[in-house]
Design an enzyme around this catalytic site. Structure first.
Site, short mmCIF file in Angstrom:
data_model
loop_
_atom_site.label_atom_id
_atom_site.label_comp_id
_atom_site.label_asym_id
_atom_site.label_seq_id
_atom_site.Cartn_x
_atom_site.Cartn_y
_atom_site.Cartn_z
N HIS A 49 0.80 -1.19 0.10
CA HIS A 49 0.07 -0.01 -0.14
C HIS A 49 1.01 1.17 0.18
O HIS A 49 2.20 1.21 0.49
CB HIS A 49 -0.68 0.01 1.31
CG HIS A 49 -1.88 -1.03 1.04
ND1 HIS A 49 -2.91 -0.90 1.67
CD2 HIS A 49 -2.20 -2.29 0.38
CE1 HIS A 49 -3.65 -1.93 1.80
NE2 HIS A 49 -3.36 -2.64 0.84
N GLU A 51 1.07 3.91 1.78
CA GLU A 51 1.40 4.29 3.39
C GLU A 51 2.65 3.13 3.50
O GLU A 51 3.82 3.78 4.13
CB GLU A 51 0.48 4.07 4.07
CG GLU A 51 -0.76 5.03 4.06
CD GLU A 51 -1.86 4.10 3.49
OE1 GLU A 51 -1.60 3.47 2.30
OE2 GLU A 51 -2.96 4.05 3.91
N CYS A 79 -5.78 1.77 6.19
CA CYS A 79 -6.56 0.49 6.60
C CYS A 79 -6.02 0.20 7.85
O CYS A 79 -5.05 0.84 8.36
CB CYS A 79 -6.59 -0.58 5.32
SG CYS A 79 -4.66 -1.05 5.31
N CYS A 82 -2.11 -0.48 7.58
CA CYS A 82 -1.44 0.44 7.43
C CYS A 82 -1.36 1.46 8.72
O CYS A 82 0.01 1.91 9.05
CB CYS A 82 -1.79 1.35 6.13
SG CYS A 82 -1.46 0.76 4.68
#
Length: 155
Positions: A49, A51, A79, A82
């Site tokens: 992801h 992040e 999420c 993260c």
């Protein structure tokens, strides 16, 4: 706002590569020290992801997995995965664009940053460039649905 615009440009680039358009930058003392754009499809990595990639980049540059005093700018609400990494990295502040009503862990579905049993709490600010970030995601998924429907029709 300038740092969120940088994250937004990373999100746009991810979308052009066929990834969900999310971008992130880590900033410390007014300087970008890490950046990332979604890449789970291309990298065959569910943890890739934006992040996570921005945190990894920043940690490598600083030579430390802890990033105290840093701010993470991300176009979509983090999420749970993260948010956990953000907490472990000791990021001081998270600024995100649009809420994620399906997997958001900064207040939309759950708020891990406000969980009193956890040992670190980042300050969270939402809604920065929210309209632009939301439109980018909506357009991406609308195009994906359109393409899927065209394929199903044999066009």
């Amino acid at each position: 706002m300038a740092f969120m615009r940088t994250a937004f440009a990373l999100a746009q680039a991810a979308g052009k590569r066929g990834e969900v358009p999310v971008g992130a930058v880590v900033v410390l003392d007014g300087q970008v020290i890490g950046q990332g754009a979604n890449a789970p499809i291309a990298s065959h990595d569910p943890s890739a992801h934006a992040e996570m990639l921005a945190l990894r980049d920043a940690a490598q540059r600083l030579g430390n997995y802890r990033l105290p005093g840093a701010t993470l700018y991300v176009t979509l609400e983090p999420c749970a995965m993260c948010a956990g990494a953000i907490i472990h990295s000791r990021i001081a502040r998270v600024v995100f664009g649009t809420h994620d009503n399906k997997t958001g862990a900064a207040g939309s579905v759950i708020d891990l940053f406000a969980e009193p049993r956890l040992n670190h709490h980042a300050q969270v600010e939402s809604g920065v460039l929210a309209e632009d970030c939301g439109k980018l995601l909506s357009a991406f998924f609308a195009e994906r649905r359109r393409t899927k429907n065209l394929g199903a029709q044999g066009v």
